[in-house]
Design a protein around this motif. Structure first.
Motif, mmCIF file in Angstrom:
data_model
loop_
_atom_site.group_PDB
_atom_site.id
_atom_site.type_symbol
_atom_site.label_atom_id
_atom_site.label_comp_id
_atom_site.label_asym_id
_atom_site.label_seq_id
_atom_site.Cartn_x
_atom_site.Cartn_y
_atom_site.Cartn_z
ATOM 1 N N VAL A 272 1.545 6.741 -6.861
ATOM 2 C CA VAL A 272 0.447 7.616 -7.302
ATOM 3 C C VAL A 272 0.752 9.086 -6.994
ATOM 4 O O VAL A 272 0.479 9.972 -7.809
ATOM 5 C CB VAL A 272 -0.891 7.185 -6.660
ATOM 6 C CG1 VAL A 272 -1.964 8.218 -6.905
ATOM 7 C CG2 VAL A 272 -1.337 5.855 -7.227
ATOM 8 N N GLU A 273 1.350 9.348 -5.826
ATOM 9 C CA GLU A 273 1.708 10.731 -5.516
ATOM 10 C C GLU A 273 2.793 11.229 -6.465
ATOM 11 O O GLU A 273 2.785 12.398 -6.865
ATOM 12 C CB GLU A 273 2.166 10.855 -4.062
ATOM 13 C CG GLU A 273 1.027 10.969 -3.069
ATOM 14 C CD GLU A 273 0.061 12.103 -3.394
ATOM 15 O OE1 GLU A 273 -1.075 11.793 -3.813
ATOM 16 O OE2 GLU A 273 0.410 13.275 -3.246
ATOM 17 N N THR B 115 1.086 12.116 -9.603
ATOM 18 C CA THR B 115 0.333 13.363 -9.440
ATOM 19 C C THR B 115 1.280 14.564 -9.444
ATOM 20 O O THR B 115 0.995 15.592 -10.073
ATOM 21 C CB THR B 115 -0.484 13.321 -8.127
ATOM 22 O OG1 THR B 115 -1.316 12.154 -8.141
ATOM 23 C CG2 THR B 115 -1.365 14.550 -7.981
ATOM 24 N N GLU C 115 0.879 4.136 -2.834
ATOM 25 C CA GLU C 115 0.600 5.545 -2.525
ATOM 26 C C GLU C 115 1.754 6.436 -2.963
ATOM 27 O O GLU C 115 1.533 7.550 -3.468
ATOM 28 C CB GLU C 115 0.309 5.682 -1.024
ATOM 29 C CG GLU C 115 -1.026 5.039 -0.662
ATOM 30 C CD GLU C 115 -1.240 4.797 0.822
ATOM 31 O OE1 GLU C 115 -0.352 5.140 1.629
ATOM 32 O OE2 GLU C 115 -2.306 4.255 1.182
ATOM 33 N N ASP D 280 4.482 11.160 1.365
ATOM 34 C CA ASP D 280 4.052 9.789 1.043
ATOM 35 C C ASP D 280 5.171 8.992 0.384
ATOM 36 O O ASP D 280 5.281 7.780 0.567
ATOM 37 C CB ASP D 280 2.872 9.796 0.062
ATOM 38 C CG ASP D 280 1.584 10.242 0.726
ATOM 39 O OD1 ASP D 280 1.617 10.542 1.924
ATOM 40 O OD2 ASP D 280 0.561 10.292 0.031
ATOM 41 N N THR E 283 1.651 18.851 7.691
ATOM 42 C CA THR E 283 0.704 18.042 6.933
ATOM 43 C C THR E 283 -0.646 18.719 6.780
ATOM 44 O O THR E 283 -1.409 18.380 5.898
ATOM 45 C CB THR E 283 0.498 16.679 7.615
ATOM 46 O OG1 THR E 283 0.059 16.906 8.949
ATOM 47 C CG2 THR E 283 1.781 15.898 7.624
ATOM 48 N N LYS E 284 -0.960 19.666 7.645
ATOM 49 C CA LYS E 284 -2.297 20.253 7.588
ATOM 50 C C LYS E 284 -2.310 21.482 6.682
ATOM 51 O O LYS E 284 -2.282 22.618 7.136
ATOM 52 C CB LYS E 284 -2.764 20.620 8.994
ATOM 53 C CG LYS E 284 -2.983 19.398 9.867
ATOM 54 C CD LYS E 284 -3.493 19.798 11.228
ATOM 55 C CE LYS E 284 -3.764 18.556 12.063
ATOM 56 N NZ LYS E 284 -4.243 18.880 13.398
ATOM 57 N N ILE E 285 -2.331 21.235 5.421
ATOM 58 C CA ILE E 285 -2.311 22.324 4.466
ATOM 59 C C ILE E 285 -3.569 22.218 3.616
ATOM 60 O O ILE E 285 -3.674 21.359 2.743
ATOM 61 C CB ILE E 285 -1.057 22.263 3.573
ATOM 62 C CG1 ILE E 285 0.197 22.255 4.461
ATOM 63 C CG2 ILE E 285 -1.028 23.418 2.611
ATOM 64 C CD1 ILE E 285 1.453 21.840 3.744
ATOM 65 N N ALA E 286 -4.532 23.065 3.895
ATOM 66 C CA ALA E 286 -5.812 22.968 3.203
ATOM 67 C C ALA E 286 -5.651 23.128 1.702
ATOM 68 O O ALA E 286 -5.006 24.058 1.238
ATOM 69 C CB ALA E 286 -6.760 24.038 3.735
ATOM 70 N N GLY E 287 -6.213 22.209 0.956
ATOM 71 C CA GLY E 287 -6.187 22.299 -0.499
ATOM 72 C C GLY E 287 -4.884 21.839 -1.108
ATOM 73 O O GLY E 287 -4.701 21.910 -2.314
ATOM 74 N N ARG E 288 -3.959 21.356 -0.289
ATOM 75 C CA ARG E 288 -2.664 20.941 -0.817
ATOM 76 C C ARG E 288 -2.288 19.553 -0.324
ATOM 77 O O ARG E 288 -2.833 19.049 0.649
ATOM 78 C CB ARG E 288 -1.575 21.935 -0.388
ATOM 79 C CG ARG E 288 -1.803 23.330 -0.912
ATOM 80 C CD ARG E 288 -1.676 23.343 -2.417
ATOM 81 N NE ARG E 288 -2.107 24.617 -2.977
ATOM 82 C CZ ARG E 288 -2.279 24.838 -4.269
ATOM 83 N NH1 ARG E 288 -2.088 23.871 -5.139
ATOM 84 N NH2 ARG E 288 -2.661 26.000 -4.706
ATOM 85 N N GLY E 289 -1.326 18.967 -0.973
ATOM 86 C CA GLY E 289 -0.867 17.647 -0.558
ATOM 87 C C GLY E 289 0.210 17.750 0.501
ATOM 88 O O GLY E 289 0.304 18.755 1.207
ATOM 89 N N ARG E 290 1.036 16.732 0.594
ATOM 90 C CA ARG E 290 2.022 16.691 1.672
ATOM 91 C C ARG E 290 3.435 16.604 1.114
ATOM 92 O O ARG E 290 4.271 15.881 1.660
ATOM 93 C CB ARG E 290 1.708 15.517 2.588
ATOM 94 C CG ARG E 290 0.257 15.556 3.061
ATOM 95 C CD ARG E 290 0.074 14.831 4.340
ATOM 96 N NE ARG E 290 0.233 13.389 4.179
ATOM 97 C CZ ARG E 290 0.111 12.537 5.189
ATOM 98 N NH1 ARG E 290 -0.150 12.973 6.386
ATOM 99 N NH2 ARG E 290 0.241 11.243 4.974
ATOM 100 N N HIS F 183 1.038 17.582 -12.127
ATOM 101 C CA HIS F 183 0.738 18.937 -11.642
ATOM 102 C C HIS F 183 1.918 19.900 -11.765
ATOM 103 O O HIS F 183 1.720 21.082 -12.039
ATOM 104 C CB HIS F 183 0.315 18.888 -10.181
ATOM 105 C CG HIS F 183 -1.056 18.336 -9.973
ATOM 106 N ND1 HIS F 183 -1.734 18.419 -8.804
ATOM 107 C CD2 HIS F 183 -1.890 17.684 -10.813
ATOM 108 C CE1 HIS F 183 -2.928 17.850 -8.907
ATOM 109 N NE2 HIS F 183 -3.025 17.379 -10.130
ATOM 110 N N ARG G 167 0.838 -1.207 0.000
ATOM 111 C CA ARG G 167 0.000 0.000 0.000
ATOM 112 C C ARG G 167 0.875 1.260 0.000
ATOM 113 O O ARG G 167 0.597 2.219 -0.717
ATOM 114 C CB ARG G 167 -0.903 -0.037 1.240
ATOM 115 C CG ARG G 167 -2.197 0.664 1.064
ATOM 116 C CD ARG G 167 -3.289 0.175 2.008
ATOM 117 N NE ARG G 167 -3.003 0.268 3.413
ATOM 118 C CZ ARG G 167 -2.984 -0.757 4.257
ATOM 119 N NH1 ARG G 167 -3.210 -1.987 3.815
ATOM 120 N NH2 ARG G 167 -2.750 -0.580 5.534
#
Lengths: 101, 318
Positions: free
Chosen positions: B158-159, B162, B155, B261, B250-257, B166, B151
């Motif tokens: 896939v990241e 992405t 992940e 991963d 990690t807590k970024i609204a609208g964004r990844g990390r 992007h 897994r």
């Protein structure tokens, strides 16, 4: 109920529809949102897929909390996340919470 | 020379193809990539790719060579862009066949390898962040990778896809690099001696250029990270910033990390490692420690590869 692997895909992909067929945006708009309009609680079975990238999860669940349609503070209780991986549940809750701030 | 007539330039590969080990080998292998890139842009010029001396190749390097050749073929107007002198070494010949290099340059080849250290090389390419190609590649090792590790690798793959779609080909520079190939990634897996290597690469602008424009972290956050840690601004430290800011924020609204991963997958396997190479820089995480290194020359793209332990395949007797 949504069984992600059976109803959507075993291979969750990227963030936006433009990223590919099984994006977080599509999962949110075509699966989560319609089901949440029908019922107060929604069980989501997360096991059975190959995994979930953070972009997929953030867009699906963080994006859900950013929509005006649902009370963001209620989503953590309305969504019943069924998974054998506690870290996955924690990550989704994190996105639901962070999106409200 | 008559107009339209193709002349072929000989481009010779060195004996050892390793972009991410010894500096002298890096220089020779990156020179090969550079010559393929340069000559493929010339009108009426084809490349006589001489692989005769090759006796060893590392899978991440094989992936980047295949990627550069794919882009060269896509961008040229020459009808037969590559001729090929195949390796004298049979095993190397089988490796190039296995990764589809001969098919891509239209070189007739009937080689099918039975060698355990060759037949497990698998390659895929695409322009979307769709997990099926990476997922089915991993499923071929079903039962031999721990579920959590499988897994984690999925992940990470896939990241990485992405990120490529992007960020890797953004801006006018990225636009030129993706001409005729789209926002393309290449993916390869190789199994050998109880280790599974999974590598994914792009031929984009590199992390140092894409990180400030990605929006994942602010320019100030990156600058402060480098300054706070006494780090200079270079490719390896840009990768370090993308990894370590992603681990802590990690807590970024609208964004990844960021690359969180991607690094996490390596931590799920005892003795696992991940290496991220971008332009001149390489950043390695292994056994909870990280190492950054810059080379003199650039691979002109980004590659991520994981090495994890895999259980024996009893059917192969390996």
């Amino acid at each position: 109920m949504i069984d992600v692997a059976a109803d959507f895909t075993r291979y969750p992909g990227g963030r936006f529809r433009s990223d590919g067929k099984f994006s977080g945006q599509r999962f949110r708009d075509d699966y989560l949102v319609p089901k949440l309009r029908e019922a107060n609680e929604l069980k989501i079975i997360l096991d059975g897929t190959m995994g979930y990238g953070s972009s997929f999860l953030e867009e699906a669940f963080g994006g859900l909390a950013r929509l005006d349609e649902f009370a963001a503070q209620d989503l953590a209780t309305r969504l019943i996340l069924e998974t054998s991986d506690p870290s996955l549940r924690a990550e989704i809750i994190e996105y639901l919470t962070a999106a409200r701030h | 020379m008559r107009p339209g007539r193709t002349i072929y330039v000989r481009v010779e590969a060195p004996a050892s193809l390793d972009l991410f080990g010894r500096a002298d080998l890096r220089s020779a292998a990156s020179h090969l990539l550079s010559r393929i890139r340069r000559h493929s842009r010339r009108a009426n010029v084809g490349i006589r790719l001489d692989l005769s001396r090759v006796v060893e190749i590392w899978s991440p390097t094989a992936l980047m060579i295949r990627a550069e050749i794919d882009r060269a073929i896509a961008g040229t107007r020459v009808a037969k862009p590559f001729l090929c002198v195949r390796p004298d070494d049979d095993r190397m010949d089988e490796v190039f066949a296995q990764i589809g290099l001969y098919d891509s340059i239209d070189e007739p080849c009937e080689v099918n390898s039975d060698r355990d250290d060759v037949k497990h090389w698998r390659l895929a390419t695409g322009v979307l962040s769709e997990g099926e190609q990476g997922g089915s590649m991993l499923e071929s090792y079903k039962g031999r990778l721990a579920d959590r590790l499988e897994r984690g690798l999925y992940e990470g793959i896939v990241e990485a896809m992405t990120n490529t779609v992007h960020h890797a080909y953004e801006g006018s520079h990225g636009n030129r690099l993706r001409h005729m190939i789209g926002k393309r990634w290449w993916l390869l897996s190789q199994e050998r001696d109880g280790l599974l290597t999974v590598a994914i690469c792009d031929l984009g602008i590199g992390i140092a250029e894409s990180l400030p424009r990605s929006g994942t972290f602010t320019v100030d956050a990156v600058r402060q990270f480098l300054k706070g840690n006494g780090l200079s601004s270079n490719d390896a430290n840009a990768i370090r910033a993308a990894v370590e800011l992603g681990n802590t924020r990690t807590k970024i609204a609208g964004r990844g990390r960021g690359l969180h991963d991607i690094v996490e997958a390596a931590n799920l396997s005892a003795g696992g490692s991940v290496m991220i190479g971008s332009n001149r820089g390489v950043f390695t995480v292994a056994d909870g420690k990280s190492y950054a290194r810059n080379f003199d020359d650039s691979v002109r793209g980004t590659i991520i590869w994981w090495v994890v332990r895999i259980a024996d395949n009893e059917q192969d007797g390996a």
